[in-house]
Write a protein that holds these residues in place. Structure first.
Motif, PDB file in Angstrom:
ATOM      1  N   ALA A 109       0.837  -1.203   0.000  1.00  0.00           N
ATOM      2  CA  ALA A 109       0.000   0.000   0.000  1.00  0.00           C
ATOM      3  C   ALA A 109       0.873   1.255   0.000  1.00  0.00           C
ATOM      4  CB  ALA A 109      -0.941  -0.010   1.203  1.00  0.00           C
ATOM      5  N   ALA A 110       1.901   1.272   0.834  1.00  0.00           N
ATOM      6  CA  ALA A 110       2.797   2.428   0.864  1.00  0.00           C
ATOM      7  C   ALA A 110       3.546   2.569  -0.450  1.00  0.00           C
ATOM      8  CB  ALA A 110       3.781   2.303   2.026  1.00  0.00           C
ATOM      9  N   TRP A 122      -4.375   0.865  -7.056  1.00  0.00           N
ATOM     10  CA  TRP A 122      -4.807   1.111  -5.685  1.00  0.00           C
ATOM     11  C   TRP A 122      -6.255   0.661  -5.474  1.00  0.00           C
ATOM     12  CZ3 TRP A 122      -2.650   2.886  -1.165  1.00  0.00           C
ATOM     13  CH2 TRP A 122      -3.548   3.254  -0.163  1.00  0.00           C
ATOM     14  N   LEU A 161      -2.464   6.834   4.625  1.00  0.00           N
ATOM     15  CA  LEU A 161      -2.280   6.476   3.220  1.00  0.00           C
ATOM     16  C   LEU A 161      -3.585   6.579   2.445  1.00  0.00           C
ATOM     17  CD1 LEU A 161       0.076   3.365   3.505  1.00  0.00           C
ATOM     18  CD2 LEU A 161       0.693   5.626   2.626  1.00  0.00           C
ATOM     19  N   PHE A 170      -4.317  10.210   1.892  1.00  0.00           N
ATOM     20  CA  PHE A 170      -3.413  10.833   0.920  1.00  0.00           C
ATOM     21  C   PHE A 170      -3.828  10.487  -0.510  1.00  0.00           C
ATOM     22  CE2 PHE A 170       0.310  10.633   4.170  1.00  0.00           C
ATOM     23  CZ  PHE A 170      -0.292  11.640   4.898  1.00  0.00           C
ATOM     24  N   VAL A 171      -4.169   9.222  -0.740  1.00  0.00           N
ATOM     25  CA  VAL A 171      -4.568   8.812  -2.082  1.00  0.00           C
ATOM     26  C   VAL A 171      -5.868   9.503  -2.492  1.00  0.00           C
ATOM     27  CG1 VAL A 171      -5.318   6.852  -3.492  1.00  0.00           C
ATOM     28  CG2 VAL A 171      -3.330   6.619  -1.984  1.00  0.00           C
ATOM     29  N   THR A 188      -2.029   3.274   7.835  1.00  0.00           N
ATOM     30  CA  THR A 188      -2.989   2.928   6.791  1.00  0.00           C
ATOM     31  C   THR A 188      -4.013   4.037   6.584  1.00  0.00           C
ATOM     32  OG1 THR A 188      -2.748   0.554   7.193  1.00  0.00           O
ATOM     33  CG2 THR A 188      -4.792   1.286   6.158  1.00  0.00           C
ATOM     34  N   GLU A 248      -5.361  -2.621  -3.607  1.00  0.00           N
ATOM     35  CA  GLU A 248      -4.946  -2.176  -2.278  1.00  0.00           C
ATOM     36  C   GLU A 248      -6.128  -1.769  -1.410  1.00  0.00           C
ATOM     37  OE1 GLU A 248      -1.964  -2.914  -1.481  1.00  0.00           O
ATOM     38  OE2 GLU A 248      -1.608  -3.449  -3.565  1.00  0.00           O
ATOM     39  N   ALA A 260       1.264   4.097  -2.951  1.00  0.00           N
ATOM     40  CA  ALA A 260       1.009   5.499  -2.621  1.00  0.00           C
ATOM     41  C   ALA A 260       2.166   6.389  -3.060  1.00  0.00           C
ATOM     42  CB  ALA A 260       0.763   5.638  -1.114  1.00  0.00           C
ATOM     43  N   TYR A 261       3.383   5.903  -2.923  1.00  0.00           N
ATOM     44  CA  TYR A 261       4.530   6.692  -3.379  1.00  0.00           C
ATOM     45  C   TYR A 261       4.500   6.894  -4.891  1.00  0.00           C
ATOM     46  CZ  TYR A 261       7.106   7.088   1.004  1.00  0.00           C
ATOM     47  OH  TYR A 261       7.490   7.430   2.268  1.00  0.00           O
TER      48      TYR A 261
END
Length: 374
Positions: A238-239, A350, A309, A312-313, A306, A354, A242-243
């Motif tokens: 997941a991270a 995602w 994240l 942020f997405v 989590t 995810e 996200a990056y």
């Protein structure tokens, strides 16, 4: 066997200083020697915890467990059969500021530290800050550089065979092409921003991703990943995804145009994404906006929660949708439809692979009643 092998590295950093006869703050490059140490361990305390068998008989990588972490030998080139690099030679190269192996492109991991790139010309004119006649130092990046260097040094071990070992996230499944899923060795870094990369335990999903999103022809799983101790291979997919959605490209192509658009809504969304970027890269917004920012995740920076994240997405998604809906009419400088299309693939990864795994449900409400009973 236990202990530490001391060494030092020359680092470069920037500082805002006021010269003795000046009044204004000037940004100048400086250098410093930082003492560090690498732990030494016995080979008897290392055990093979994972193996990546490469496709087409290209060899295999072995990953060694020590404590709760995974390590791989630093080799003289990227071939899994290449000889391990002698630790004494590697440390000497690090101290001299040289690449670990120039012929084979094995870089010195301590060569670039800190939040911003330091160009060669600045490195050449940098001096120790104590050698300059200064009235004051307004700010400097030395603490950030020193901390990152110490965290990076903690990623290394030296065993009693003289090998230099470096911490590893372990192998991941990746579709490098449109016809196969293969082990990605991921020797030293997580596959951040690679939507086709999956944790070693998600081979079925990696194959489904290839089959449904990348190719309609024949596909195969080539090679193998064998894991003896799953505890040292955490799932950070997941991270990593996200990056891929929050990086320097999105700052340049989406955030900066939104902040300059003149639209209060776009500016507010842009500020929210700037906050996300600040958390993910451990840097202040002003530093993110510097063209010299490296867009590298500082060594040892923990992944966000989590819940963060997911937020942020969603902020990125809202910004992309808002830019698509309004930027064309506003003629926003730097924006183009092709820009946001580059992020669509990662957003789909995602959403389909995810988001269903991430539970951000706060749980059942508290129905307890503390007031008077009627």
């Amino acid at each position: 066997m236990s202990g530490h092998v001391p060494f030092s590295v020359r680092v470069h950093y920037r500082a805002g200083v006021v010269p003795r006869n000046g009044r204004l703050v000037r940004e100048l490059p400086f250098r410093a020697e930082i003492p560090l140490a690498i732990r030494s361990v016995a080979c008897a305390d290392l055990e093979v915890a994972a193996v990546a068998v490469l496709a087409k008989d290209r060899g295999r990588y072995e990953y060694l467990k020590h404590g709760s972490r995974l390590y791989v030998p630093v080799r003289t080139n990227w071939n899994p059969d290449a000889p391990p690099m002698d630790a004494a030679t590697a440390i000497a190269n690090i101290e001299a500021g040289r690449e670990l192996d120039r012929r084979n492109g094995v870089a010195n991991p301590f060569a670039h530290l800190g939040p911003r790139w330091m160009m060669a010309a600045d490195r050449e004119r940098a001096v120790e800050i104590d050698r300059m006649a200064l009235r004051s130092v307004a700010w400097d990046e030395l603490d950030d550089v020193r901390s990152e260097a110490a965290r990076l040094a903690s990623d290394f071990l030296i065993d009693d065979r003289g090998r230099l070992l470096r911490a590893s996230p372990g192998p991941h499944w990746t579709s490098f092409n449109v016809w196969s899923v293969e082990p990605n060795e991921c020797l030293y870094e997580f596959p951040r921003g690679v939507p086709a990369a999956f944790h070693w335990s998600r081979d079925d999903e990696a194959f489904a991703y290839l089959r449904t999103l990348r190719s309609r022809g024949r596909q195969d799983v080539l090679g193998a990943i064998e894991v003896a101790d799953p505890s040292v291979l955490p799932d950070r997919d997941a991270a990593n995804v996200a990056y891929g959605l929050l990086n320097g490209d999105i700052h340049r192509s989406l955030v900066a145009p939104a902040l300059k658009s003149g639209s209060s809504e776009l500016a507010e969304l842009g500020d929210r994404v700037v906050h996300a970027l600040s958390v993910l890269y451990g840097a202040d917004p002003a530093v993110l906006a510097d063209p010299r920012f490296r867009w590298a995740v500082p060594h040892g920076l923990d992944a966000p929660s989590t819940r963060d994240l997911v937020g942020f997405v969603e902020d990125v998604r809202l910004l992309v949708e808002a830019m698509r809906g309004r930027a064309a009419g506003l003629d926003v400088e730097g924006w183009s439809e092709a820009t946001s299309a580059l992020h669509d693939h990662s957003i789909r990864r995602w959403d389909e692979y995810e988001a269903p795994r991430l539970s951000t449900d706060p749980g059942p409400p508290d129905l307890s009643f503390e007031g008077p009973i009627p």
